[in-house]
Design a protein around this motif. Structure first.
Motif, PDB file in Angstrom:
ATOM      1  N   UNK A  13       0.762  -1.347  -0.017  1.00 43.24           N
ATOM      2  CA  UNK A  13      -0.022   0.086   0.004  1.00 43.24           C
ATOM      3  C   UNK A  13       0.846   1.283   0.031  1.00 43.24           C
ATOM      4  N   UNK A  14       2.107   0.978   0.516  1.00 44.10           N
ATOM      5  CA  UNK A  14       3.043   2.192   0.461  1.00 44.10           C
ATOM      6  C   UNK A  14       4.196   2.253  -0.502  1.00 44.10           C
ATOM      7  N   UNK A  15       4.949   1.134  -0.697  1.00 39.69           N
ATOM      8  CA  UNK A  15       6.093   1.010  -1.337  1.00 39.69           C
ATOM      9  C   UNK A  15       6.135  -0.070  -2.225  1.00 39.69           C
ATOM     10  N   UNK A  16       6.925  -0.148  -3.270  1.00 40.63           N
ATOM     11  CA  UNK A  16       7.025  -1.201  -4.266  1.00 40.63           C
ATOM     12  C   UNK A  16       7.273  -2.488  -3.781  1.00 40.63           C
ATOM     13  N   UNK A  17       6.982  -3.224  -2.985  1.00 43.10           N
ATOM     14  CA  UNK A  17       7.574  -4.396  -2.363  1.00 43.10           C
ATOM     15  C   UNK A  17       6.768  -5.700  -3.098  1.00 43.10           C
TER      16      UNK A  17
END
Length: 454
Positions: A350-354
């Motif tokens: 939801x926050x970073x490209x993981x």
């Protein structure tokens, strides 16, 4: 050789030379849903992602000829209408829907995202009086619903009232979409003869909103053409649109486009995700010291499909990876096998490209080894969680991911979690993809003193 006769849908709309909306978006969406798309063009636009430069309407009689030509040759399961340009074209399209007894999904394109009116008052009246009564399904956004019902639509309650009013005005069913209504959640409201239903989802902070109405109505039309019920069609279209907006495409200098083929691309990558977990386990087996990284509760490796939104789109190990006297043992790999790691990975996305994550033992040896790497490492204490998070189902991983991103001011490579009552201390490792995750795990083991591995 036998060929399967395809389900067919028809789009009656304008052409968007930029490819993000109009018939181009409609046909992409129909193809993505496995339906053969046909078209009748109502107008030509010279536009790109930055704006519209010019519009040339197609004569209304010729729009009618296009519809006749398609219907005479194909068994059209559903038609969707988009930009109809002017009153006469609206009238012709309404007549053709009636003449050919077509199931019609009507996207009443009246107001641009900028707020500019796209139809004259006369054309709006024809939509209301002549096209709306032929709608199997109507998909106005909030401003369009306000125009059609001649009432304010500024809240979910207003939307529900407007959706009911549109059914009373003659539509078989109506979905009022709430992207224009402010709030952290986006609410769309469906009304039919049986009542109302809400579709609610988190608002996605993205510029990929061009063509959302086109894609939603086309997806519903495609599902209806396949014989699905209206309720099922709308539910499927809503889920598709959320993913398509969440993972939009930055293809031009202006507004981003939604990703019309997102479901196909995501499904196509499932085997790759499964194989990535197996490959990671094989590399761990060849890594000295790996067994010391395994927590008492076991380890799991989660690899997400590229556009994952759900736990069953995270490939992981059934029953976790468990330590043995000679190393470790792992069972089969399947989607949805992980709860802990999958929830953390989804929350992180939801926050970073993981794209990958795993959990490791949290002890002094592992922490020391982690400190010898260049990984961005943060510490969290679950005792600091708000009570509603601690007590909620699955909320702990969301809180952990959100807190870790904030503490790292970006991508949190490793999170050292001290644990809590009944919760084993843990290290959570994340990476952009499976290959990077393996590199990070191997890098940590290289700093462990294997001779002390009991």
């Amino acid at each position: 050789m036998n060929h399967k006769e395809p389900d067919v849908a028809l789009t009656v709309a304008g052409s968007d030379s930029g490819g993000g909306a109009g018939i181009q978006a409609d046909l992409k969406t129909m193809e993505a849903f496995g339906v053969f798309g046909t078209s009748a063009i109502t107008s030509l636009t010279a536009q790109n992602s930055t704006g519209v430069r010019g519009i040339e309407d197609v004569p209304s009689e010729f729009v009618g000829e296009q519809i006749d030509a398609v219907v005479e040759d194909f068994e059209v399961g559903a038609v969707k209408t988009g930009m109809l340009s002017n009153a006469e074209t609206v009238r012709v399209v309404a007549e053709k829907i009636d003449e050919h007894e077509l199931r019609a999904v009507v996207d009443p394109v009246m107001i641009a995202q900028s707020g500019d009116r796209l139809l004259s008052e006369e054309a709006e009246e024809v939509v209301r009086d002549e096209l709306l009564p032929h709608a199997t399904f109507l998909t106005p956004n909030a401003p369009e619903a306000a125009t059609l019902t001649e009432r304010a639509v500024e809240s979910p309650e207003d939307m529900e009232n407007a959706a009911r009013a549109l059914v009373e005005q003659g539509a078989n069913a109506a979905l009022v979409t709430g992207g224009h209504i402010e709030g952290d959640r986006v609410v769309d409201i469906l009304a039919d003869q049986g009542g109302t239903h809400r579709f609610e989802k988190a608002r996605v902070e993205t510029g990929a909103t061009h063509g959302t109405g086109c894609a939603l109505s086309s997806a519903v039309a495609a599902e209806l053409a396949k014989g699905k019920s209206l309720g099922d069609a709308v539910g499927t279209a809503e889920a598709f649109l959320y993913r398509a907006v969440r993972y939009g495409i930055d293809a031009g200098e202006g507004a981003d486009s939604i990703h019309h083929l997102v479901e196909l691309r995501n499904d196509a990558a499932r085997n790759e995700a499964l194989n990535s977990v197996y490959d990671a386990l094989a590399q761990f087996e060849d890594t000295d010291g790996f067994a010391h990284l395994l927590p008492e509760v076991g380890m799991n490796v989660g690899i997400a499909t590229p556009y994952a939104l759900e736990q069953d789109e995270i490939a992981s190990v059934e029953g976790r990876v468990r330590r043995t006297r000679d190393g470790f043992v792992a069972s089969c790999v399947r989607f949805g096998a992980s709860g802990h790691v999958a929830r953390y990975l989804l929350a992180l996305r939801e926050h970073v490209d993981a794209g990958a994550a795993c959990n490791l033992r949290n002890d002094a040896t592992v922490r020391d080894a982690l400190g010898e790497t260049n990984l961005t490492t943060v510490e969290i204490n679950r005792e600091n969680q708000p009570d509603e998070v601690r007590e909620g189902e699955g909320g702990s991983m969301e809180w952990s991911a959100r807190t870790a991103v904030k503490e790292a001011d970006g991508f949190p490579d490793a999170v050292v979690d001290a644990g809590a009552l009944g919760k084993e201390p843990m290290v959570r490792l994340a990476a952009r993809d499976a290959e990077e995750l393996v590199e990070r795990v191997v890098g940590i083991t290289q700093n462990i003193d294997v001779s002390n591995d009991g």
